[in-house]
Design a protein around this motif. Sequence first.
Motif, mmCIF file in Angstrom:
data_model
loop_
_atom_site.group_PDB
_atom_site.id
_atom_site.type_symbol
_atom_site.label_atom_id
_atom_site.label_comp_id
_atom_site.label_asym_id
_atom_site.label_seq_id
_atom_site.Cartn_x
_atom_site.Cartn_y
_atom_site.Cartn_z
ATOM 1 N N ILE A 144 -41.662 85.250 -8.609
ATOM 2 C CA ILE A 144 -42.902 85.868 -8.140
ATOM 3 C C ILE A 144 -43.377 86.813 -9.235
ATOM 4 O O ILE A 144 -42.647 87.725 -9.646
ATOM 5 N N VAL A 145 -44.607 86.584 -9.733
ATOM 6 C CA VAL A 145 -45.096 87.402 -10.851
ATOM 7 C C VAL A 145 -46.237 88.330 -10.443
ATOM 8 O O VAL A 145 -46.637 89.206 -11.208
ATOM 9 N N VAL A 180 -41.597 96.575 -10.868
ATOM 10 C CA VAL A 180 -42.866 96.981 -10.275
ATOM 11 C C VAL A 180 -43.668 97.731 -11.325
ATOM 12 O O VAL A 180 -43.111 98.544 -12.061
ATOM 13 N N PRO A 239 -40.647 89.022 8.013
ATOM 14 C CA PRO A 239 -41.146 88.733 6.669
ATOM 15 C C PRO A 239 -40.105 87.960 5.854
ATOM 16 O O PRO A 239 -38.902 88.098 6.082
ATOM 17 N N VAL A 242 -37.631 89.259 -0.041
ATOM 18 C CA VAL A 242 -37.915 89.157 -1.470
ATOM 19 C C VAL A 242 -37.092 90.210 -2.209
ATOM 20 O O VAL A 242 -37.007 91.356 -1.770
ATOM 21 N N ALA A 284 -47.352 90.362 -6.744
ATOM 22 C CA ALA A 284 -47.201 90.566 -5.303
ATOM 23 C C ALA A 284 -47.428 92.035 -4.989
ATOM 24 O O ALA A 284 -47.372 92.891 -5.882
ATOM 25 N N TYR A 285 -47.718 92.312 -3.730
ATOM 26 C CA TYR A 285 -47.993 93.690 -3.312
ATOM 27 C C TYR A 285 -47.274 93.981 -2.007
ATOM 28 O O TYR A 285 -47.106 93.094 -1.168
ATOM 29 N N VAL A 324 -37.058 92.477 -5.152
ATOM 30 C CA VAL A 324 -37.991 93.020 -6.145
ATOM 31 C C VAL A 324 -37.208 93.515 -7.345
ATOM 32 O O VAL A 324 -36.268 94.296 -7.204
ATOM 33 N N SER A 375 -48.697 106.026 -8.219
ATOM 34 C CA SER A 375 -48.468 105.864 -6.785
ATOM 35 C C SER A 375 -47.234 105.004 -6.579
ATOM 36 O O SER A 375 -47.085 103.952 -7.167
ATOM 37 N N TYR A 393 -47.380 99.999 -12.158
ATOM 38 C CA TYR A 393 -48.326 100.871 -11.457
ATOM 39 C C TYR A 393 -49.636 100.951 -12.229
ATOM 40 O O TYR A 393 -49.846 101.879 -12.996
ATOM 41 N N ASN A 443 -54.212 102.151 -8.914
ATOM 42 C CA ASN A 443 -53.984 101.047 -7.993
ATOM 43 C C ASN A 443 -52.643 101.197 -7.298
ATOM 44 O O ASN A 443 -51.789 101.966 -7.721
ATOM 45 N N LYS A 444 -52.483 100.422 -6.253
ATOM 46 C CA LYS A 444 -51.194 100.443 -5.583
ATOM 47 C C LYS A 444 -50.164 99.700 -6.407
ATOM 48 O O LYS A 444 -50.503 98.941 -7.322
ATOM 49 N N ALA A 445 -48.918 99.937 -6.070
ATOM 50 C CA ALA A 445 -47.813 99.324 -6.793
ATOM 51 C C ALA A 445 -47.983 97.804 -6.863
ATOM 52 O O ALA A 445 -48.271 97.154 -5.857
ATOM 53 N N LYS A 446 -47.785 97.265 -8.058
ATOM 54 C CA LYS A 446 -47.882 95.822 -8.246
ATOM 55 C C LYS A 446 -46.499 95.287 -8.609
ATOM 56 O O LYS A 446 -45.906 95.713 -9.610
ATOM 57 N N ILE A 447 -46.020 94.365 -7.799
ATOM 58 C CA ILE A 447 -44.713 93.764 -8.072
ATOM 59 C C ILE A 447 -44.922 92.679 -9.122
ATOM 60 O O ILE A 447 -45.723 91.761 -8.924
ATOM 61 N N VAL A 448 -44.237 92.805 -10.251
ATOM 62 C CA VAL A 448 -44.452 91.845 -11.341
ATOM 63 C C VAL A 448 -43.250 90.926 -11.576
ATOM 64 O O VAL A 448 -43.341 89.957 -12.336
ATOM 65 N N GLU A 449 -42.139 91.247 -10.948
ATOM 66 C CA GLU A 449 -41.006 90.321 -11.009
ATOM 67 C C GLU A 449 -40.209 90.429 -9.713
ATOM 68 O O GLU A 449 -39.690 91.486 -9.367
ATOM 69 N N ALA A 450 -40.124 89.310 -9.030
ATOM 70 C CA ALA A 450 -39.385 89.281 -7.772
ATOM 71 C C ALA A 450 -38.962 87.847 -7.485
ATOM 72 O O ALA A 450 -39.522 86.899 -8.061
ATOM 73 N N TYR A 451 -37.968 87.697 -6.623
ATOM 74 C CA TYR A 451 -37.442 86.375 -6.288
ATOM 75 C C TYR A 451 -37.236 86.266 -4.780
ATOM 76 O O TYR A 451 -36.908 87.257 -4.131
ATOM 77 N N TYR A 452 -37.421 85.071 -4.273
ATOM 78 C CA TYR A 452 -37.147 84.841 -2.858
ATOM 79 C C TYR A 452 -35.646 84.906 -2.620
ATOM 80 O O TYR A 452 -34.856 84.398 -3.421
#
Lengths: 194, 194
Positions: free
Chosen positions: A66-67, B56, B48, B51, A69-70, B53, A4, B58, B62-71
């Motif tokens: 961020i490790v 990501v 918002p 961020v 997030a959705y 991204v 997805s 998968y 499940n829905k997409a999971k962000i595993v590395e991102a920064y503000y």
Amino acid sequence: MAISYPTPRKSHEKKIDRSNLGMTLESDIEVTNQYYYDKKIAVIHKKPTPVQVVNVSYPARNKAKIVEAYYKTPSTTDFNGIYKGHYIDFDAKETKSATSIPLKNIHQHQIDHLKAITEHGGIGFLIVYFKAHNEYYLLPFDVLYNAHIESQTKGGRQSIAYQTFKEKAHLIPFSYQPRLDYLKIVDQLLIKPS
Amino acid sequence: MAISYPTPRKSHEKKIDRSNLGMTLESDIEVTNQYYYDKKIAVIHKKPTPVQVVNVSYPARNKAKIVEAYYKTPSTTDFNGIYKGHYIDFDAKETKSATSIPLKNIHQHQIDHLKAITEHGGIGFLIVYFKAHNEYYLLPFDVLYNAHIESQTKGGRQSIAYQTFKEKAHLIPFSYQPRLDYLKIVDQLLIKPS
């Protein structure tokens, strides 16, 4: 394995049809907005995609990472700003269908938001890209709302016909600069409110 | 259009101790905005947090999971929307100092953004919370801009004095509902532009 994808906002990784430009509808609008900003025509920005941050780590001396997030569903539309003192608010949608755009592409909360905006004196609309025709339309909120109301009735149509766009929406000229001159259409709406 | 505010009930008229509420300035504003929305007074949202991204994943089904991102640094202010047909745009700042708020708390891009907004006919300001005084002020953009210009001059002051708030900003009443009635101040600005 079922894969997805996230909501196709950050669609840079996705394959893009428009190979010549390598751009998406969204980035066409952002380039246009930058042009408007630089020329002091309007200040219109895309809102960031909302993200629910669950877990953040702090690598030594580095900025927060961020490790977990959705993606969240946005509660409003993607774009807003100011033009000639008017509050502007819209979303961008595209469809592969040559004959219509399904109303399920437009979320209830976006309808509610645009309705509230127009009730407070703002200018709300959609920019819709018909890939099959390579045409961009500005769809005024009242036309969208009427279609939405019809879709709620028993047996009501669940999409907006391409023909309706021909009759009640406004073709946006696509050019080099600005790429999608949708404020030219807004000018018409300001002169003669539909 | 006359907006009527509900009469606060007697039991809520006493000053509210924020420490009991455990809320931040930002959530006070969001609660206020929700009140404005529910009462059809205004449509104002927080954008918002942006961020970036990077990666990501998968997880199956499940829905997409962000595993590395920064503000990312926001390119605009945090809040915007529409009130009585006017475009509203502001940011919220707080300071622990009893005597001033440092101008370094307000980024150059936020100044630029608010300047552009006001040039296009919008209403731009800051909401500033002085923790030491437990006071909230609406600081009109022109006052902020003058302080900013002064700070750019040689030896110019690098903060806005609390005294300047007393003289040129507007105290926002803090109450039960709406919590921070900043649109009451905007009403004054609309009647008598500073």
